[in-house]
Design a protein around this motif. Structure first.
Motif, mmCIF file in Angstrom:
data_model
loop_
_atom_site.group_PDB
_atom_site.id
_atom_site.type_symbol
_atom_site.label_atom_id
_atom_site.label_comp_id
_atom_site.label_asym_id
_atom_site.label_seq_id
_atom_site.Cartn_x
_atom_site.Cartn_y
_atom_site.Cartn_z
ATOM 1 N N LEU A 1 -3.854 24.856 46.773
ATOM 2 C CA LEU A 1 -3.215 24.501 45.432
ATOM 3 C C LEU A 1 -4.142 24.964 44.157
ATOM 4 O O LEU A 1 -4.908 24.440 44.002
ATOM 5 N N ARG B 1 3.412 38.298 52.601
ATOM 6 C CA ARG B 1 3.393 36.886 52.176
ATOM 7 C C ARG B 1 4.764 36.619 52.448
ATOM 8 O O ARG B 1 5.774 37.583 52.537
ATOM 9 N N THR C 1 8.108 33.437 51.706
ATOM 10 C CA THR C 1 8.580 32.049 51.339
ATOM 11 C C THR C 1 10.031 31.898 52.096
ATOM 12 O O THR C 1 10.488 32.879 52.790
ATOM 13 N N PRO D 1 3.204 31.239 39.322
ATOM 14 C CA PRO D 1 3.904 30.411 40.337
ATOM 15 C C PRO D 1 4.735 31.117 41.270
ATOM 16 O O PRO D 1 4.947 30.661 42.480
ATOM 17 N N GLU D 2 5.142 32.274 41.043
ATOM 18 C CA GLU D 2 5.891 33.339 41.857
ATOM 19 C C GLU D 2 5.078 33.743 42.922
ATOM 20 O O GLU D 2 5.716 34.383 43.945
ATOM 21 N N ASP D 3 3.661 33.694 43.137
ATOM 22 C CA ASP D 3 2.956 33.957 43.972
ATOM 23 C C ASP D 3 2.824 32.984 45.222
ATOM 24 O O ASP D 3 2.391 33.259 46.099
ATOM 25 N N THR D 4 3.458 31.852 44.887
ATOM 26 C CA THR D 4 3.351 30.716 45.840
ATOM 27 C C THR D 4 4.253 31.198 47.056
ATOM 28 O O THR D 4 5.325 31.737 47.108
ATOM 29 N N PRO E 1 -1.406 28.913 53.489
ATOM 30 C CA PRO E 1 -0.428 28.719 52.477
ATOM 31 C C PRO E 1 -1.253 28.745 50.971
ATOM 32 O O PRO E 1 -2.437 28.117 50.877
ATOM 33 N N VAL E 2 -0.564 29.291 49.904
ATOM 34 C CA VAL E 2 -1.023 29.390 48.598
ATOM 35 C C VAL E 2 0.152 28.690 47.614
ATOM 36 O O VAL E 2 1.228 29.117 47.722
ATOM 37 N N THR E 3 -0.203 27.692 47.000
ATOM 38 C CA THR E 3 0.903 27.096 46.115
ATOM 39 C C THR E 3 0.062 27.270 44.674
ATOM 40 O O THR E 3 -0.856 26.696 44.159
ATOM 41 N N VAL E 4 1.031 27.741 43.689
ATOM 42 C CA VAL E 4 0.517 28.020 42.280
ATOM 43 C C VAL E 4 1.530 27.133 41.564
ATOM 44 O O VAL E 4 2.847 27.197 41.420
ATOM 45 N N SER E 5 1.019 26.028 40.734
ATOM 46 C CA SER E 5 1.593 25.130 40.092
ATOM 47 C C SER E 5 1.489 25.527 38.585
ATOM 48 O O SER E 5 1.034 26.386 37.968
#
Length: 126
Positions: free
Chosen positions: A11, A38, A40, A88-91, A121-125
């Motif tokens: 994260l 990747r 989603t 965020p769209e790289d999540t 998992p990669v989460t970009v806030s």
């Protein structure tokens, strides 16, 4: 038996950087096309980056061009994806892949690859 193991996801905040790794066992990376995709939920697996058999050429999906860099260490049989200026769209869940029948015209298609990791998992806030 060929196995790929990704690591390094997590994260992060928008604008941050992150590097994910993929260790390959059972197959030498030297002479193989390697790639990152990747995915989603509910969407098809998306091409992110690939490197040619010799390592001399790299290819990137339009959404990540200029921000992400693929590299490899043949001695460690490891592929890396350096991600900068994350959005965020790289999540997504990031997968590495390789195969023996990948050619330049097909390397952006996930169907061209024989071997896949379990994903990280990669989460970009925001």
């Amino acid at each position: 038996q060929v196995q790929l193991a990704e690591s390094g996801g997590g994260l992060v905040q928008a604008g941050d950087s992150l590097r994910v790794s993929c260790v390959v066992s059972g197959r030498t990376l030297s002479g193989s096309v390697v790639a990152w995709f990747r995915q989603t939920p509910g969407k098809e697996r998306e091409f992110v980056a690939a490197m040619s058999r010799t390592g001399g050429q790299t290819y990137y999906g339009d959404p990540v061009k200029g921000r992400f860099t693929i590299s490899r260490d043949n001695g460690k049989n490891t592929v890396y994806l350096e991600m900068n200026s994350l959005k965020p769209e790289d999540t997504a869940i990031y997968y590495c892949a390789t195969g023996s029948r990948v050619i330049t015209s097909s390397l952006r298609s996930h169907t061209a690859y024989d071997y896949w990791g379990q994903g990280t998992p990669v989460t970009v806030s925001t």
